[in-house]
Design a protein around this motif. Structure first.
Motif, short mmCIF file in Angstrom:
data_model
loop_
_atom_site.label_atom_id
_atom_site.label_comp_id
_atom_site.label_asym_id
_atom_site.label_seq_id
_atom_site.Cartn_x
_atom_site.Cartn_y
_atom_site.Cartn_z
N SER A 34 0.87 -1.18 0.00
CA SER A 34 0.00 0.00 0.00
C SER A 34 0.90 1.23 0.00
O SER A 34 2.01 1.19 0.53
CB SER A 34 -0.93 0.01 1.22
OG SER A 34 -0.20 0.02 2.43
N TYR A 35 0.43 2.30 -0.61
CA TYR A 35 1.23 3.51 -0.69
C TYR A 35 0.32 4.69 -1.03
O TYR A 35 -0.79 4.51 -1.55
CB TYR A 35 2.32 3.38 -1.76
CG TYR A 35 1.78 3.18 -3.16
CD1 TYR A 35 1.65 4.26 -4.04
CD2 TYR A 35 1.38 1.92 -3.62
CE1 TYR A 35 1.14 4.09 -5.32
CE2 TYR A 35 0.88 1.74 -4.90
CZ TYR A 35 0.76 2.83 -5.74
OH TYR A 35 0.24 2.65 -7.01
N HIS A 36 0.80 5.87 -0.73
CA HIS A 36 0.12 7.07 -1.17
C HIS A 36 0.49 7.32 -2.63
O HIS A 36 1.67 7.37 -2.98
CB HIS A 36 0.52 8.28 -0.32
CG HIS A 36 -0.32 8.48 0.89
ND1 HIS A 36 0.18 8.43 2.18
CD2 HIS A 36 -1.64 8.74 1.03
CE1 HIS A 36 -0.79 8.65 3.04
NE2 HIS A 36 -1.91 8.83 2.38
N ASP A 37 -0.49 7.47 -3.48
CA ASP A 37 -0.26 7.73 -4.89
C ASP A 37 0.01 9.22 -5.08
O ASP A 37 -0.87 10.06 -4.92
CB ASP A 37 -1.50 7.31 -5.70
CG ASP A 37 -1.33 7.51 -7.20
OD1 ASP A 37 -0.25 7.98 -7.62
OD2 ASP A 37 -2.27 7.21 -7.94
N VAL A 38 1.27 9.57 -5.40
CA VAL A 38 1.64 10.98 -5.55
C VAL A 38 1.84 11.36 -7.02
O VAL A 38 2.56 12.30 -7.34
CB VAL A 38 2.91 11.30 -4.74
CG1 VAL A 38 2.64 11.20 -3.25
CG2 VAL A 38 4.07 10.39 -5.14
N SER A 39 1.19 10.62 -7.91
CA SER A 39 1.33 10.88 -9.34
C SER A 39 0.46 12.02 -9.83
O SER A 39 0.56 12.44 -10.98
CB SER A 39 0.97 9.61 -10.13
OG SER A 39 -0.40 9.29 -9.99
N HIS A 50 4.48 7.21 3.48
CA HIS A 50 4.78 7.02 2.05
C HIS A 50 4.24 5.69 1.53
O HIS A 50 3.43 5.66 0.61
CB HIS A 50 6.29 7.12 1.80
CG HIS A 50 6.83 8.50 1.96
ND1 HIS A 50 8.17 8.78 2.08
CD2 HIS A 50 6.20 9.70 2.03
CE1 HIS A 50 8.35 10.08 2.20
NE2 HIS A 50 7.17 10.67 2.19
N GLY A 51 4.70 4.59 2.07
CA GLY A 51 4.24 3.29 1.63
C GLY A 51 4.77 2.19 2.52
O GLY A 51 5.83 2.34 3.13
N GLY A 58 -2.72 -8.99 5.53
CA GLY A 58 -3.64 -9.42 6.56
C GLY A 58 -4.71 -10.34 6.03
O GLY A 58 -4.68 -10.82 4.91
N GLU A 59 -5.70 -10.56 6.84
CA GLU A 59 -6.78 -11.48 6.51
C GLU A 59 -7.53 -11.00 5.27
O GLU A 59 -7.88 -9.83 5.14
CB GLU A 59 -7.76 -11.55 7.70
CG GLU A 59 -8.94 -12.46 7.46
CD GLU A 59 -9.92 -12.39 8.63
OE1 GLU A 59 -10.94 -13.07 8.58
OE2 GLU A 59 -9.65 -11.64 9.57
N ASN A 60 -7.76 -11.90 4.34
CA ASN A 60 -8.52 -11.57 3.14
C ASN A 60 -10.00 -11.59 3.47
O ASN A 60 -10.73 -12.52 3.13
CB ASN A 60 -8.22 -12.57 2.03
CG ASN A 60 -7.61 -11.89 0.82
OD1 ASN A 60 -7.51 -10.68 0.78
ND2 ASN A 60 -7.24 -12.68 -0.16
N SER A 61 -10.46 -10.60 4.14
CA SER A 61 -11.82 -10.60 4.63
C SER A 61 -12.58 -9.42 4.07
O SER A 61 -12.31 -8.27 4.39
CB SER A 61 -11.83 -10.52 6.17
OG SER A 61 -13.13 -10.28 6.65
N SER A 110 -3.02 -0.95 4.21
CA SER A 110 -3.42 0.28 4.90
C SER A 110 -2.24 1.07 5.48
O SER A 110 -2.36 1.71 6.52
CB SER A 110 -4.42 -0.04 6.02
OG SER A 110 -5.56 -0.67 5.49
N LEU A 111 -1.08 0.98 4.82
CA LEU A 111 0.11 1.74 5.23
C LEU A 111 0.59 1.39 6.64
O LEU A 111 1.30 2.17 7.27
CB LEU A 111 -0.16 3.25 5.15
CG LEU A 111 -0.39 3.84 3.77
CD1 LEU A 111 -0.85 5.30 3.87
CD2 LEU A 111 0.87 3.77 2.91
N LEU A 112 0.23 0.21 7.14
CA LEU A 112 0.59 -0.16 8.50
C LEU A 112 2.07 -0.50 8.63
O LEU A 112 2.70 -0.99 7.68
CB LEU A 112 -0.27 -1.34 8.97
CG LEU A 112 -1.73 -0.99 9.24
CD1 LEU A 112 -2.57 -2.24 9.41
CD2 LEU A 112 -1.86 -0.08 10.46
#
Length: 313
Positions: free
Chosen positions: A130-135, A277-278, A284-287, A297-299
């Motif tokens: 996961s990352y923030h898209d800065v494009s 940033h990312g 995690g769980e595919n729920s 989720s940038l964790l």
């Protein structure tokens, strides 16, 4: 190949304009130019600019000219999320010892990386999940607005590096902007004139900075969104809240989370659990019920492990 060509072209411009990299303030963004400087032309062109604000290229490509994986202008490689080293041997360090390191060479930047990162416990740098898209693409934002809890609303404009950071300099920590999405931001720093890019040492204001876009996630307790009550983890609380006896940021099995160092004590803020940033955390769980499918989720730790650091069950 196109992006590499852009980097090479821009580096020719930047190196011609900046024969010496001056680290005044937080990096070369501290200003201090003369009245007749040609340094502005490294980023701006009065008649041949291809982007708004007279920029010679997109904000993302311009920043990555120095801070990208193939760049030679900065030791902070935000693409790979790693602290490099002083990559320009002719650098001039203002009021600093040239032998002083500003981070652990080869160590992960604790802001994360846009393409790769090394989490605590990882053997190496792996692709981000996961990352923030800065494009500059206009994307949906979690929690934007006053009554939106899901990813259903978009920002008025796309996110870029310049959305969060002021390239000309700022009084805030890590040159974070003083106004973001219409909100006034004040993020203090406890670095006292020195910088460690592999260790965060912010003061107050980090949660307010994140909440400039994720506007309804900075409040603890119940929040009514569309007639449905949701509960939020409390922010800006002291780490010892609830009788937590863990020493500082160290928790279960030695994992740790960074806290905001303020006059009110060590506070839990958004960036205690999330990388800005990312992140290369496991997803995690595919729920579908938990609404976390395919996104870490940038964790900062795998599989929502940030919870266990404090809440050792």
């Amino acid at each position: 190949m196109k992006r590499v060509a852009i980097f090479i072209s821009l580096m020719i411009i930047v190196l011609a304009v900046f024969p010496q990299v001056v680290l005044a303030g937080p990096g070369p963004h501290g200003g201090g130019y003369t009245a007749t400087t040609d340094a502005c032309a490294g980023c701006h062109r009065a008649h041949t600019a291809t982007q708004g604000n007279l920029l010679v290229t997109t904000t993302e490509d311009l920043c990555l000219t120095c801070h990208g994986s193939t760049a030679a202008g900065a030791q902070t490689n935000v693409t790979d999320g790693v602290y490099g080293q002083y990559r320009n041997s002719s650098a001039v360090y203002v009021n600093k010892d040239v032998t002083e390191a500003e981070g652990t060479v080869g160590g992960p930047l604790l802001g994360g990386g846009f393409e790769y990162y090394q989490l605590q416990g990882q053997a190496g740098f792996t692709a981000v999940t996961s990352y923030h898209d800065v494009s500059g693409t206009v994307d949906s934002v979690w929690g934007i607005g006053t009554a939106n809890t899901g990813q259903t609303a978009s920002m008025a404009s796309g996110l870029t590096c310049g959305t969060c950071h002021d390239p000309h300099g700022s009084t805030n920590y890590r040159i974070l902007r003083t106004i973001v999405n219409g909100h006034n931001i004040n993020v203090t720093s406890h670095e006292d004139g020195t910088w460690d890019y592999t260790a965060e040492d912010w003061g107050s204001g980090m949660s307010a900075f994140c909440a400039a876009c994720h506007e309804n996630y900075n409040a603890g307790g119940p929040i009514n969104t569309g007639g449905v009550v949701h509960f939020r983890h409390e922010m800006n609380m002291n780490y010892s809240t609830g009788g937590n006896a863990n020493p500082e940021t160290v928790g279960f099995e030695g994992y740790y989370l960074p806290l905001a160092n303020t006059e009110q004590g060590d506070l839990v803020v958004c960036t205690t659990c999330h990388l800005p940033h990312g992140s290369s955390a496991a997803q995690g769980e595919n729920s579908a019920a938990a609404n976390i499918t395919g996104d870490s989720s940038l964790l900062r730790l795998d599989n929502r492990g940030v919870c266990e650091v404090c809440h050792q069950k």
